[in-house]
Enzyme design. Structure first.
Site, PDB file in Angstrom:
ATOM      1  N   SER A 184       0.799  -1.226   0.000  1.00 34.58           N
ATOM      2  CA  SER A 184       0.000   0.000   0.000  1.00 34.58           C
ATOM      3  C   SER A 184       0.831   1.275   0.000  1.00 34.58           C
ATOM      4  CB  SER A 184      -0.951  -0.005   1.195  1.00 34.58           C
ATOM      5  OG  SER A 184      -0.222  -0.123   2.393  1.00 34.58           O
ATOM      6  N   HIS A 212      -6.175  -3.842  -0.691  1.00 37.25           N
ATOM      7  CA  HIS A 212      -6.075  -2.761  -1.671  1.00 37.25           C
ATOM      8  C   HIS A 212      -6.366  -3.243  -3.092  1.00 37.25           C
ATOM      9  CE1 HIS A 212      -4.725   0.564   0.857  1.00 37.25           C
ATOM     10  NE2 HIS A 212      -4.140  -0.374   1.585  1.00 37.25           N
ATOM     11  N   LYS A 241     -12.401  -0.231   2.663  1.00 39.88           N
ATOM     12  CA  LYS A 241     -11.776   0.517   1.572  1.00 39.88           C
ATOM     13  C   LYS A 241     -12.757   0.554   0.388  1.00 39.88           C
ATOM     14  CE  LYS A 241      -7.197  -0.864   3.277  1.00 39.88           C
ATOM     15  NZ  LYS A 241      -6.941   0.223   4.234  1.00 39.88           N
TER      16      LYS A 241
END
Ligand SMILES: Cc1ncc(COP(=O)(O)O)c(C=O)c1O
Length: 395
Positions: A184, A212, A241
């Site tokens: 990330s 991610h 996320k």
């Protein structure tokens, strides 16, 4: 409390301040989104993990409100006592289906999922081989497990193979490779095809943290392994996320893995069940993710436009295709000055520097999302060019 203890903490804080490493939180009034209200100003937000722009999506808000009305506010229980609703099982089954796994198990956060994953599955006879840049929660989870630990240099396949050989030569019963799907800080993808091949060669289990990537990388947004067309044995991920950005984590994998975690994973057994609003909104997020590619297409179009614009302006970028686009300043103070200059231009970003990234690799980590318009991006590019010239990142 002893004065000496508080004095010790005050000294530590002074040290963090003196090193220029103090993190300060700025309060947002209103929802997370492409435009946020900070201190009474509307600013352009270029640093959220809100990849699909779902954090303030009315469909998720509506699903959450409806769930609160018909399922209540809180569970006041861990899952196995009286904290499992139909919504929890529906989301677990749906996530498993989406990820092509037998089943999944929900946690309060992916930090907890990673924290609880290793200890129940592996013992002192086993080994875990972990990428050096893995997320803190994987590192902590591995620390809590009695398996032998091996660390390989980030994405270094020779080193991974050497560690796998070491683990096997040491007589390990089971070996697990643990890696982030996307690292990330850099937006670099793990070299999953090579890692899979090594896992197969050394008869190892492959665990991928896909926080991610889930929802937007790969066909139908199924994540980094899907992007490469390879199979992970165990996936961990987050609802915090791309899938709405609230909170909640999960582990997906073969049935015996999920079944044993339900019996033994400590953050699952000893922590409250996810509230109905979050669980229902997770299902609504999956509805949107599975309905089509429009948000993913916008996200990657935005990423390409943003990257090209920054490159044309002369910024030093880390290469890549992921919506994380790090703008390198190298120097920590320069990263902070750049963030401050961008703030003055009405653009919200954060400087990243040691210890979050190695010394000399300070950066502004920008992140694209599907809620940003072309106009937003062009305004952001102008602000970057102006701030870059002001603080000397651009000549
Ligand atoms: C790679 C990775 N794993 C795990 C986590 C933790 O996820 P959560 O916010 O759901 O605890 C994060 C979030 O920062 C992450 O980036």
């Amino acid at each position: 409390m002893p004065d000496a203890f508080l004095a010790h903490l005050t000294d530590t804080l002074a040290g963090i301040e003196a090193d220029g490493l103090m993190k300060r939180e700025r309060a947002i009034a209103g929802p997370q989104g492409a435009h946020i209200d900070v201190g009474g100003r509307q600013v352009l937000n270029l640093c959220a993990n809100n990849y699909l722009g779902l954090a303030d999506d009315p469909r998720l808000v509506d699903a959450a409100c409806r769930a609160m009305q018909d399922h209540g506010f809180g569970m006041a229980s861990v899952r196995f006592i009286c904290g499992t609703q139909d919504l929890h099982r529906a989301l677990e089954e749906r996530l498993a289906q989406f990820l092509g796994m037998d089943d999944s198990i929900l946690f309060a956060a992916c930090f907890d999922a990673n924290g609880g994953l290793f200890e129940p599955l592996l013992g002192p006879e086993d080994a875990i081989v972990s990428d050096a840049l893995n997320h803190a929660s994987i590192i902590d989870g591995i620390r809590l497990c009695k398996a032998r630990r091996f660390r390989y240099a980030n994405s270094d396949m020779d080193d991974l193979e050497a560690r796998l050989r070491e683990a096997r030569d040491g007589g390990a019963r089971h070996v697990m490779i643990a890696t982030d799907g996307v690292f990330s800080m850099d937006g670099y993808l793990a070299r999953l095809p090579e890692i899979r091949a090594l896992a197969d060669r050394y008869d190892a289990i492959l665990m991928v943290d896909d926080c991610h990537a889930t929802g937007f990388m790969g066909p139908k947004g199924a994540g980094a392994p899907a992007h490469f067309g390879v199979r992970a044995d165990i996936l961990t991920g987050t609802l915090g996320k791309a899938l709405g950005g609230a909170l909640g984590g999960y582990i997906a994998g073969p049935q015996p893995v999920v079944d044993l975690l339900r019996q033994r994973a400590r953050p699952y057994l000893f922590s409250n069940a996810l509230p109905p609003a979050i669980t229902a909104a997770g299902l609504a997020a999956l509805d949107i993710v599975e309905a089509g590619d429009d948000l993913r297409t916008r996200l990657f179009d935005n990423t390409a436009h943003w990257r090209q614009g920054l490159e044309a302006a002369g910024f030093d970028l880390l290469p890549g295709e992921h919506p994380i686009v790090p703008v390198m300043t190298h120097d920590a103070r320069l990263a902070q000055e750049m963030a401050a200059a961008l703030d003055a231009e009405g653009v919200y970003v954060a400087g990243f520097f040691f210890p979050v990234v190695p010394k000399g690799q300070a950066r502004i980590r920008t992140q694209m999302n599907a809620a940003l318009t072309r106009e937003d991006l062009d305004r952001g590019l102008e602000a970057f060019a102006s701030a870059g010239r002001k603080v000397g990142v651009l000549s």
